[in-house]
Write a protein that holds these residues in place. Structure first.
Motif, PDB file in Angstrom:
ATOM      1  N   LEU A 224     -10.955  -0.520   6.312  1.00 42.72           N
ATOM      2  CA  LEU A 224      -9.640   0.062   6.588  1.00 42.72           C
ATOM      3  C   LEU A 224      -8.879   0.391   5.308  1.00 42.72           C
ATOM      4  O   LEU A 224      -8.078   1.337   5.284  1.00 42.72           O
ATOM      5  N   GLN A 225      -9.126  -0.353   4.244  1.00 43.64           N
ATOM      6  CA  GLN A 225      -8.424  -0.100   2.982  1.00 43.64           C
ATOM      7  C   GLN A 225      -8.717   1.292   2.439  1.00 43.64           C
ATOM      8  O   GLN A 225      -7.903   1.864   1.708  1.00 43.64           O
ATOM      9  N   GLY A 226      -9.855   1.844   2.819  1.00 45.01           N
ATOM     10  CA  GLY A 226     -10.213   3.165   2.329  1.00 45.01           C
ATOM     11  C   GLY A 226      -9.547   4.302   3.073  1.00 45.01           C
ATOM     12  O   GLY A 226      -9.768   5.471   2.745  1.00 45.01           O
ATOM     13  N   TYR A 227      -8.734   3.961   4.078  1.00 44.67           N
ATOM     14  CA  TYR A 227      -8.136   5.017   4.897  1.00 44.67           C
ATOM     15  C   TYR A 227      -6.613   4.980   4.879  1.00 44.67           C
ATOM     16  O   TYR A 227      -5.964   5.519   5.769  1.00 44.67           O
ATOM     17  N   GLY A 228      -6.049   4.347   3.864  1.00 45.18           N
ATOM     18  CA  GLY A 228      -4.605   4.365   3.718  1.00 45.18           C
ATOM     19  C   GLY A 228      -3.916   3.291   4.537  1.00 45.18           C
ATOM     20  O   GLY A 228      -4.522   2.626   5.374  1.00 45.18           O
ATOM     21  N   GLU A 229      -2.639   3.145   4.306  1.00 43.39           N
ATOM     22  CA  GLU A 229      -1.843   2.127   4.990  1.00 43.39           C
ATOM     23  C   GLU A 229      -1.199   2.727   6.230  1.00 43.39           C
ATOM     24  O   GLU A 229      -0.261   3.509   6.143  1.00 43.39           O
TER      25      GLU A 229
ATOM     26  N   LYS B 127      -2.830  -8.381  10.871  1.00 45.37           N
ATOM     27  CA  LYS B 127      -2.783  -6.991  10.409  1.00 45.37           C
ATOM     28  C   LYS B 127      -2.374  -6.017  11.515  1.00 45.37           C
ATOM     29  O   LYS B 127      -2.057  -4.859  11.240  1.00 45.37           O
TER      30      LYS B 127
ATOM     31  N   LYS C 218     -13.281  -9.648   7.691  1.00 46.52           N
ATOM     32  CA  LYS C 218     -13.128  -9.293   6.280  1.00 46.52           C
ATOM     33  C   LYS C 218     -13.707  -7.912   6.003  1.00 46.52           C
ATOM     34  O   LYS C 218     -13.109  -7.099   5.285  1.00 46.52           O
ATOM     35  N   GLU C 219     -14.863  -7.616   6.582  1.00 49.71           N
ATOM     36  CA  GLU C 219     -15.504  -6.320   6.374  1.00 49.71           C
ATOM     37  C   GLU C 219     -14.698  -5.193   7.038  1.00 49.71           C
ATOM     38  O   GLU C 219     -14.572  -4.102   6.482  1.00 49.71           O
TER      39      GLU C 219
ATOM     40  N   HIS D   8     -11.462  -5.135   7.488  1.00 48.73           N
ATOM     41  CA  HIS D   8     -10.291  -4.908   6.645  1.00 48.73           C
ATOM     42  C   HIS D   8     -10.670  -4.138   5.379  1.00 48.73           C
ATOM     43  O   HIS D   8      -9.906  -3.283   4.905  1.00 48.73           O
ATOM     44  N   ARG D   9     -11.857  -4.417   4.839  1.00 47.88           N
ATOM     45  CA  ARG D   9     -12.308  -3.694   3.645  1.00 47.88           C
ATOM     46  C   ARG D   9     -12.462  -2.201   3.951  1.00 47.88           C
ATOM     47  O   ARG D   9     -12.049  -1.347   3.160  1.00 47.88           O
TER      48      ARG D   9
ATOM     49  N   SER E  98      -5.898 -12.157  13.471  1.00 48.84           N
ATOM     50  CA  SER E  98      -5.476 -11.350  12.328  1.00 48.84           C
ATOM     51  C   SER E  98      -4.017 -10.913  12.488  1.00 48.84           C
ATOM     52  O   SER E  98      -3.587 -10.517  13.568  1.00 48.84           O
TER      53      SER E  98
END
Length: 371
Positions: A94-99, A119, A88-89, A91-92, A117
Protein backbone atom coordinates in the motif's frame (compact mmCIF):
# COMPACT_ATOMS: atom_id res chain seq x y z
CA UNK A 1 -10.56 8.78 -3.10
CA UNK A 2 -10.74 5.85 -0.71
CA UNK A 3 -8.76 2.68 -1.31
CA UNK A 4 -10.60 -0.58 -0.60
CA UNK A 5 -8.45 -3.51 0.50
CA UNK A 6 -10.39 -6.69 -0.31
CA UNK A 7 -8.79 -9.74 1.31
CA UNK A 8 -9.63 -13.28 0.17
CA UNK A 9 -8.19 -16.74 -0.42
CA UNK A 10 -9.85 -16.73 -3.84
CA UNK A 11 -7.64 -16.04 -6.87
CA UNK A 12 -8.61 -13.36 -9.37
CA UNK A 13 -8.28 -15.92 -12.16
CA UNK A 14 -10.81 -18.34 -10.61
CA UNK A 15 -14.37 -18.80 -11.78
CA UNK A 16 -16.10 -15.43 -11.07
CA UNK A 17 -17.55 -15.38 -7.56
CA UNK A 18 -19.02 -12.80 -5.25
CA UNK A 19 -15.54 -11.44 -4.37
CA UNK A 20 -14.84 -10.61 -8.02
CA UNK A 21 -18.24 -9.06 -8.58
CA UNK A 22 -18.05 -7.00 -5.40
CA UNK A 23 -14.55 -5.82 -6.35
CA UNK A 24 -15.81 -4.64 -9.73
CA UNK A 25 -18.68 -2.73 -8.11
CA UNK A 26 -16.41 -1.10 -5.54
CA UNK A 27 -14.06 -0.10 -8.38
CA UNK A 28 -16.84 2.11 -9.78
CA UNK A 29 -16.31 4.44 -6.83
CA UNK A 30 -12.96 3.60 -5.20
CA UNK A 31 -9.57 2.14 -5.96
CA UNK A 32 -9.49 -1.58 -5.06
CA UNK A 33 -6.54 -3.69 -3.93
CA UNK A 34 -7.63 -7.33 -4.41
CA UNK A 35 -5.37 -9.21 -1.97
CA UNK A 36 -4.94 -12.98 -2.41
CA UNK A 37 -3.63 -14.55 0.80
CA UNK A 38 -1.26 -17.54 0.52
CA UNK A 39 -2.66 -21.07 0.53
CA UNK A 40 -0.68 -24.00 1.90
CA UNK A 41 0.87 -26.13 -0.83
CA UNK A 42 1.24 -23.32 -3.37
CA UNK A 43 4.70 -22.59 -4.71
CA UNK A 44 6.45 -19.79 -2.83
CA UNK A 45 6.90 -16.76 -5.09
CA UNK A 46 7.59 -13.07 -4.52
CA UNK A 47 4.57 -10.84 -3.99
CA UNK A 48 3.08 -9.99 -7.38
CA UNK A 49 1.19 -6.76 -8.03
CA UNK A 50 -0.60 -5.98 -11.30
CA UNK A 51 -3.51 -3.90 -12.53
CA UNK A 52 -6.15 -6.31 -13.85
CA UNK A 53 -8.96 -3.87 -14.58
CA UNK A 54 -9.59 -0.17 -14.23
CA UNK A 55 -9.19 0.74 -10.53
CA UNK A 56 -8.51 -2.92 -9.57
CA UNK A 57 -5.00 -3.93 -8.54
CA UNK A 58 -4.36 -7.62 -7.92
CA UNK A 59 -1.90 -8.37 -5.13
CA UNK A 60 -0.84 -12.01 -4.74
CA UNK A 61 1.00 -12.27 -1.44
CA UNK A 62 4.15 -14.32 -1.82
CA UNK A 63 7.28 -15.09 0.14
CA UNK A 64 5.09 -15.49 3.22
CA UNK A 65 4.79 -18.55 5.36
CA UNK A 66 1.53 -20.50 5.11
CA UNK A 67 0.43 -23.38 7.27
CA UNK A 68 -1.70 -26.51 6.82
CA UNK A 69 -5.29 -25.88 7.90
CA UNK A 70 -5.04 -28.28 10.87
CA UNK A 71 -1.94 -26.52 12.15
CA UNK A 72 -3.73 -23.19 11.84
CA UNK A 73 -6.53 -24.63 13.96
CA UNK A 74 -4.48 -26.35 16.65
CA UNK A 75 -1.45 -24.06 16.94
CA UNK A 76 -2.85 -20.50 17.15
CA UNK A 77 0.49 -18.77 17.91
CA UNK A 78 1.96 -19.93 14.59
CA UNK A 79 -1.19 -18.80 12.82
CA UNK A 80 -0.96 -15.34 14.39
CA UNK A 81 2.70 -14.97 13.37
CA UNK A 82 1.76 -15.90 9.81
CA UNK A 83 -1.06 -13.33 9.82
CA UNK A 84 1.27 -10.59 11.12
CA UNK A 85 3.58 -11.25 8.18
CA UNK A 86 0.64 -10.96 5.78
CA UNK A 87 -0.48 -7.64 7.31
CA UNK A 88 3.05 -6.28 7.15
CA UNK A 89 3.33 -7.21 3.47
CA UNK A 90 -0.07 -5.67 2.65
CA UNK A 91 0.99 -2.41 4.28
CA UNK A 92 4.27 -2.48 2.34
CA UNK A 93 2.39 -2.81 -0.95
CA UNK A 94 0.00 0.00 0.00
CA UNK A 95 2.91 2.38 0.62
CA UNK A 96 3.62 2.34 -3.09
CA UNK A 97 0.21 3.76 -3.93
CA UNK A 98 0.14 6.96 -1.92
CA UNK A 99 -1.65 7.96 1.25
CA UNK A 100 -5.38 7.36 0.91
CA UNK A 101 -8.01 6.54 3.55
CA UNK A 102 -8.33 2.74 3.65
CA UNK A 103 -11.47 0.58 3.83
CA UNK A 104 -11.20 -3.14 4.55
CA UNK A 105 -13.39 -5.92 3.14
CA UNK A 106 -12.22 -9.16 4.72
CA UNK A 107 -13.57 -12.45 3.31
CA UNK A 108 -11.26 -14.64 5.45
CA UNK A 109 -13.08 -15.81 8.59
CA UNK A 110 -9.75 -16.54 10.33
CA UNK A 111 -7.75 -13.43 9.36
CA UNK A 112 -8.06 -11.84 12.80
CA UNK A 113 -4.82 -9.86 12.67
CA UNK A 114 -5.97 -7.68 9.77
CA UNK A 115 -8.97 -6.70 11.90
CA UNK A 116 -6.60 -5.36 14.58
CA UNK A 117 -4.90 -2.97 12.15
CA UNK A 118 -5.47 0.72 12.88
CA UNK A 119 -4.81 1.67 9.24
CA UNK A 120 -8.47 1.33 8.21
CA UNK A 121 -11.20 3.94 8.69
CA UNK A 122 -13.80 1.20 8.16
CA UNK A 123 -13.51 -2.59 8.59
CA UNK A 124 -16.14 -4.92 7.10
CA UNK A 125 -16.21 -8.69 7.49
CA UNK A 126 -18.01 -10.33 4.57
CA UNK A 127 -19.33 -13.82 5.31
CA UNK A 128 -20.36 -15.79 2.23
CA UNK A 129 -20.40 -19.33 3.66
CA UNK A 130 -21.24 -21.21 6.84
CA UNK A 131 -17.59 -21.95 7.55
CA UNK A 132 -18.04 -23.83 10.86
CA UNK A 133 -20.57 -26.16 9.19
CA UNK A 134 -18.05 -26.98 6.47
CA UNK A 135 -15.74 -28.64 9.02
CA UNK A 136 -16.55 -32.25 9.91
CA UNK A 137 -14.54 -32.56 13.12
CA UNK A 138 -16.47 -31.18 16.10
CA UNK A 139 -13.34 -29.80 17.79
CA UNK A 140 -12.21 -28.05 14.60
CA UNK A 141 -15.75 -26.75 14.15
CA UNK A 142 -15.59 -25.01 17.54
CA UNK A 143 -12.17 -23.58 16.67
CA UNK A 144 -13.44 -22.23 13.35
CA UNK A 145 -16.46 -20.71 15.08
CA UNK A 146 -14.12 -19.06 17.60
CA UNK A 147 -11.90 -17.68 14.85
CA UNK A 148 -14.87 -16.25 12.99
CA UNK A 149 -16.27 -14.81 16.23
CA UNK A 150 -13.04 -12.91 16.88
CA UNK A 151 -12.88 -11.68 13.29
CA UNK A 152 -16.53 -10.59 13.20
CA UNK A 153 -16.45 -8.94 16.62
CA UNK A 154 -13.61 -6.66 15.52
CA UNK A 155 -15.51 -5.41 12.44
CA UNK A 156 -17.42 -2.15 12.20
CA UNK A 157 -19.97 -4.01 10.10
CA UNK A 158 -20.61 -7.61 9.07
CA UNK A 159 -22.33 -8.52 5.81
CA UNK A 160 -23.71 -12.02 5.22
CA UNK A 161 -25.36 -13.65 2.21
CA UNK A 162 -28.16 -15.55 3.98
CA UNK A 163 -30.66 -15.19 6.80
CA UNK A 164 -29.10 -17.96 8.96
CA UNK A 165 -25.62 -16.44 8.58
CA UNK A 166 -26.95 -13.04 9.62
CA UNK A 167 -28.49 -14.50 12.77
CA UNK A 168 -25.33 -16.44 13.58
CA UNK A 169 -23.06 -13.42 13.14
CA UNK A 170 -25.30 -11.18 15.23
CA UNK A 171 -24.13 -13.22 18.23
CA UNK A 172 -20.65 -11.85 17.53
CA UNK A 173 -21.52 -8.41 16.18
CA UNK A 174 -24.87 -6.66 16.43
CA UNK A 175 -23.97 -4.57 13.36
CA UNK A 176 -24.73 -7.36 10.89
CA UNK A 177 -26.98 -7.15 7.85
CA UNK A 178 -28.03 -9.18 4.82
CA UNK A 179 -26.29 -8.56 1.50
CA UNK A 180 -27.42 -10.76 -1.38
CA UNK A 181 -25.49 -11.28 -4.63
CA UNK A 182 -26.86 -10.01 -7.92
CA UNK A 183 -26.38 -10.62 -11.63
CA UNK A 184 -24.46 -8.77 -14.30
CA UNK A 185 -26.50 -9.64 -17.39
CA UNK A 186 -27.10 -6.37 -19.23
CA UNK A 187 -29.74 -7.57 -21.68
CA UNK A 188 -32.64 -9.57 -20.32
CA UNK A 189 -33.83 -12.13 -22.83
CA UNK A 190 -35.04 -15.69 -23.09
CA UNK A 191 -35.66 -18.12 -25.90
CA UNK A 192 -39.23 -19.41 -25.78
CA UNK A 193 -39.70 -22.79 -24.14
CA UNK A 194 -41.90 -23.84 -27.08
CA UNK A 195 -39.87 -26.37 -29.08
CA UNK A 196 -40.41 -28.52 -32.15
CA UNK A 197 -42.49 -31.62 -31.55
CA UNK A 198 -40.40 -34.46 -30.14
CA UNK A 199 -37.54 -32.31 -28.83
CA UNK A 200 -36.32 -32.92 -25.30
CA UNK A 201 -36.64 -30.68 -22.25
CA UNK A 202 -33.17 -29.21 -21.68
CA UNK A 203 -32.18 -28.55 -18.06
CA UNK A 204 -28.90 -27.18 -16.83
CA UNK A 205 -26.85 -26.49 -13.72
CA UNK A 206 -24.11 -23.86 -13.77
CA UNK A 207 -21.35 -23.90 -11.16
CA UNK A 208 -18.88 -26.18 -9.41
CA UNK A 209 -19.68 -29.80 -10.28
CA UNK A 210 -18.96 -31.67 -7.06
CA UNK A 211 -20.35 -33.60 -4.12
CA UNK A 212 -22.79 -30.85 -3.16
CA UNK A 213 -24.98 -31.88 -6.11
CA UNK A 214 -27.73 -34.48 -6.00
CA UNK A 215 -26.24 -36.53 -8.84
CA UNK A 216 -28.88 -39.24 -8.50
CA UNK A 217 -31.52 -36.63 -9.29
CA UNK A 218 -29.61 -35.50 -12.36
CA UNK A 219 -29.11 -39.11 -13.51
CA UNK A 220 -32.84 -39.76 -13.03
CA UNK A 221 -33.65 -36.74 -15.19
CA UNK A 222 -31.16 -37.82 -17.86
CA UNK A 223 -32.78 -41.28 -17.91
CA UNK A 224 -36.13 -39.76 -18.94
CA UNK A 225 -36.86 -40.14 -22.66
CA UNK A 226 -37.99 -36.50 -22.87
CA UNK A 227 -35.09 -34.84 -21.00
CA UNK A 228 -31.41 -34.04 -21.36
CA UNK A 229 -29.11 -32.63 -18.68
CA UNK A 230 -26.27 -30.13 -19.12
CA UNK A 231 -23.71 -29.39 -16.38
CA UNK A 232 -21.52 -26.34 -16.97
CA UNK A 233 -18.52 -25.63 -14.77
CA UNK A 234 -15.30 -26.92 -13.24
CA UNK A 235 -15.19 -30.54 -12.09
CA UNK A 236 -14.35 -31.11 -8.45
CA UNK A 237 -13.19 -34.45 -7.07
CA UNK A 238 -15.94 -37.02 -7.71
CA UNK A 239 -16.03 -40.74 -6.89
CA UNK A 240 -14.66 -42.61 -9.96
CA UNK A 241 -17.64 -44.96 -10.04
CA UNK A 242 -20.08 -42.07 -10.05
CA UNK A 243 -18.02 -40.26 -12.68
CA UNK A 244 -18.24 -43.33 -14.91
CA UNK A 245 -22.04 -43.38 -14.55
CA UNK A 246 -22.24 -39.71 -15.46
CA UNK A 247 -20.10 -40.03 -18.57
CA UNK A 248 -21.91 -43.17 -19.75
CA UNK A 249 -25.32 -41.48 -19.65
CA UNK A 250 -25.98 -40.34 -23.23
CA UNK A 251 -28.42 -37.60 -22.19
CA UNK A 252 -26.10 -36.04 -19.59
CA UNK A 253 -23.49 -33.61 -20.92
CA UNK A 254 -20.64 -32.04 -18.93
CA UNK A 255 -19.29 -28.78 -20.35
CA UNK A 256 -16.07 -27.01 -19.29
CA UNK A 257 -16.28 -23.69 -17.43
CA UNK A 258 -17.65 -20.86 -19.55
CA UNK A 259 -17.79 -17.13 -19.01
CA UNK A 260 -19.69 -14.12 -20.30
CA UNK A 261 -21.29 -14.53 -23.74
CA UNK A 262 -20.46 -18.24 -24.31
CA UNK A 263 -22.04 -19.04 -20.93
CA UNK A 264 -25.09 -16.88 -21.60
CA UNK A 265 -25.55 -18.42 -25.03
CA UNK A 266 -25.66 -22.00 -23.76
CA UNK A 267 -27.96 -21.13 -20.83
CA UNK A 268 -30.34 -19.28 -23.15
CA UNK A 269 -30.93 -22.52 -25.06
CA UNK A 270 -32.05 -24.31 -21.89
CA UNK A 271 -35.67 -24.70 -20.79
CA UNK A 272 -35.19 -25.08 -17.04
CA UNK A 273 -32.25 -24.11 -14.81
CA UNK A 274 -31.62 -26.07 -11.63
CA UNK A 275 -29.88 -25.89 -8.24
CA UNK A 276 -30.12 -29.48 -6.88
CA UNK A 277 -27.92 -29.16 -3.78
CA UNK A 278 -27.87 -31.82 -1.08
CA UNK A 279 -29.54 -30.42 2.02
CA UNK A 280 -27.67 -33.04 4.04
CA UNK A 281 -24.69 -30.67 3.70
CA UNK A 282 -24.82 -28.29 6.64
CA UNK A 283 -23.58 -25.28 4.68
CA UNK A 284 -26.34 -25.82 2.09
CA UNK A 285 -28.92 -25.36 4.82
CA UNK A 286 -27.75 -21.75 5.20
CA UNK A 287 -28.25 -20.82 1.53
CA UNK A 288 -30.67 -17.94 0.82
CA UNK A 289 -29.76 -16.96 -2.76
CA UNK A 290 -26.61 -18.45 -4.33
CA UNK A 291 -24.60 -16.33 -6.70
CA UNK A 292 -26.08 -17.99 -9.79
CA UNK A 293 -29.75 -17.55 -8.83
CA UNK A 294 -30.51 -14.03 -10.07
CA UNK A 295 -28.56 -14.73 -13.27
CA UNK A 296 -30.90 -17.68 -13.84
CA UNK A 297 -33.89 -15.35 -13.48
CA UNK A 298 -32.29 -12.71 -15.70
CA UNK A 299 -32.32 -15.30 -18.48
CA UNK A 300 -36.07 -15.66 -17.97
CA UNK A 301 -35.91 -19.33 -17.02
CA UNK A 302 -37.92 -21.23 -14.39
CA UNK A 303 -35.71 -22.55 -11.59
CA UNK A 304 -36.01 -25.95 -9.88
CA UNK A 305 -34.17 -26.33 -6.56
CA UNK A 306 -33.83 -28.86 -3.80
CA UNK A 307 -36.04 -27.93 -0.85
CA UNK A 308 -33.52 -25.69 0.92
CA UNK A 309 -35.33 -24.34 3.99
CA UNK A 310 -33.88 -20.81 3.98
CA UNK A 311 -33.91 -20.19 0.23
CA UNK A 312 -35.44 -16.85 -0.71
CA UNK A 313 -39.20 -17.13 -1.12
CA UNK A 314 -40.96 -16.60 -4.44
CA UNK A 315 -44.14 -18.03 -5.88
CA UNK A 316 -44.21 -21.06 -8.18
CA UNK A 317 -43.50 -19.95 -11.69
CA UNK A 318 -40.25 -18.54 -10.33
CA UNK A 319 -39.03 -21.37 -8.09
CA UNK A 320 -40.12 -25.00 -8.00
CA UNK A 321 -38.98 -27.13 -5.05
CA UNK A 322 -38.20 -30.85 -4.91
CA UNK A 323 -37.17 -33.24 -2.15
CA UNK A 324 -36.53 -36.46 -4.12
CA UNK A 325 -35.36 -37.62 -7.54
CA UNK A 326 -38.94 -38.37 -8.59
CA UNK A 327 -40.18 -34.97 -7.40
CA UNK A 328 -37.25 -33.28 -9.15
CA UNK A 329 -38.16 -34.83 -12.50
CA UNK A 330 -41.82 -33.95 -11.96
CA UNK A 331 -41.01 -30.34 -11.09
CA UNK A 332 -38.75 -29.94 -14.11
CA UNK A 333 -41.59 -31.17 -16.31
CA UNK A 334 -44.10 -28.89 -14.55
CA UNK A 335 -41.80 -25.86 -14.81
CA UNK A 336 -41.39 -26.48 -18.53
CA UNK A 337 -45.08 -27.00 -19.18
CA UNK A 338 -46.17 -23.95 -17.17
CA UNK A 339 -43.64 -21.60 -18.72
CA UNK A 340 -45.19 -18.62 -20.51
CA UNK A 341 -44.37 -15.05 -21.60
CA UNK A 342 -46.17 -13.78 -18.47
CA UNK A 343 -44.05 -15.93 -16.15
CA UNK A 344 -40.88 -14.89 -17.96
CA UNK A 345 -41.80 -11.23 -17.48
CA UNK A 346 -42.30 -11.94 -13.78
CA UNK A 347 -38.76 -13.34 -13.57
CA UNK A 348 -37.34 -10.40 -15.52
CA UNK A 349 -38.99 -7.97 -13.12
CA UNK A 350 -37.39 -9.70 -10.12
CA UNK A 351 -34.00 -9.80 -11.82
CA UNK A 352 -34.16 -6.08 -12.69
CA UNK A 353 -34.27 -5.31 -8.97
CA UNK A 354 -31.30 -7.58 -8.24
CA UNK A 355 -28.50 -6.51 -10.57
CA UNK A 356 -24.90 -6.12 -9.47
CA UNK A 357 -25.05 -2.48 -10.51
CA UNK A 358 -27.80 -1.93 -7.93
CA UNK A 359 -25.80 -3.90 -5.35
CA UNK A 360 -22.89 -1.56 -6.07
CA UNK A 361 -25.00 1.47 -5.28
CA UNK A 362 -26.24 -0.30 -2.14
CA UNK A 363 -22.72 -1.00 -0.87
CA UNK A 364 -21.62 2.59 -1.66
CA UNK A 365 -24.56 3.89 0.38
CA UNK A 366 -23.70 1.56 3.27
CA UNK A 367 -20.12 2.85 3.31
CA UNK A 368 -21.16 6.50 3.09
CA UNK A 369 -23.73 6.13 5.88
CA UNK A 370 -21.11 4.70 8.23
CA UNK A 371 -18.33 7.14 7.31
Amino acid sequence: MYTVVLVTRTRWTELPRIRHQLARQLARFYRVLFVETPVYGEAKTPTRVEEVEKNIIRCSLGGQMSLPVKLQHYFPPAHRIMEKLWVKEIHRVLQGYGEYPLILFNFNYDFMEIMNSDKFVLKIYFCNDDFPAMVNNSISRRIVWGQQHKTASRADLCLAVSYPLVEALKKSNGQTRLFLPGHDLKELKSISAVRPKGSKIRLSFMGYIGNRLEFEWLLEAAAQPDMEVHLVGPLEEIDPGLMERLTQQDSLHIHPPMFDEPLNEILETMDVLVIPYKISFQDVLAITAPNKFFKYLALGKPVVISNMPHFIQFSEGVIYRADSAEAFVKQVRTAFQEDSPEKREQRFKISEENTWDKRGLEIKQIIEDIL
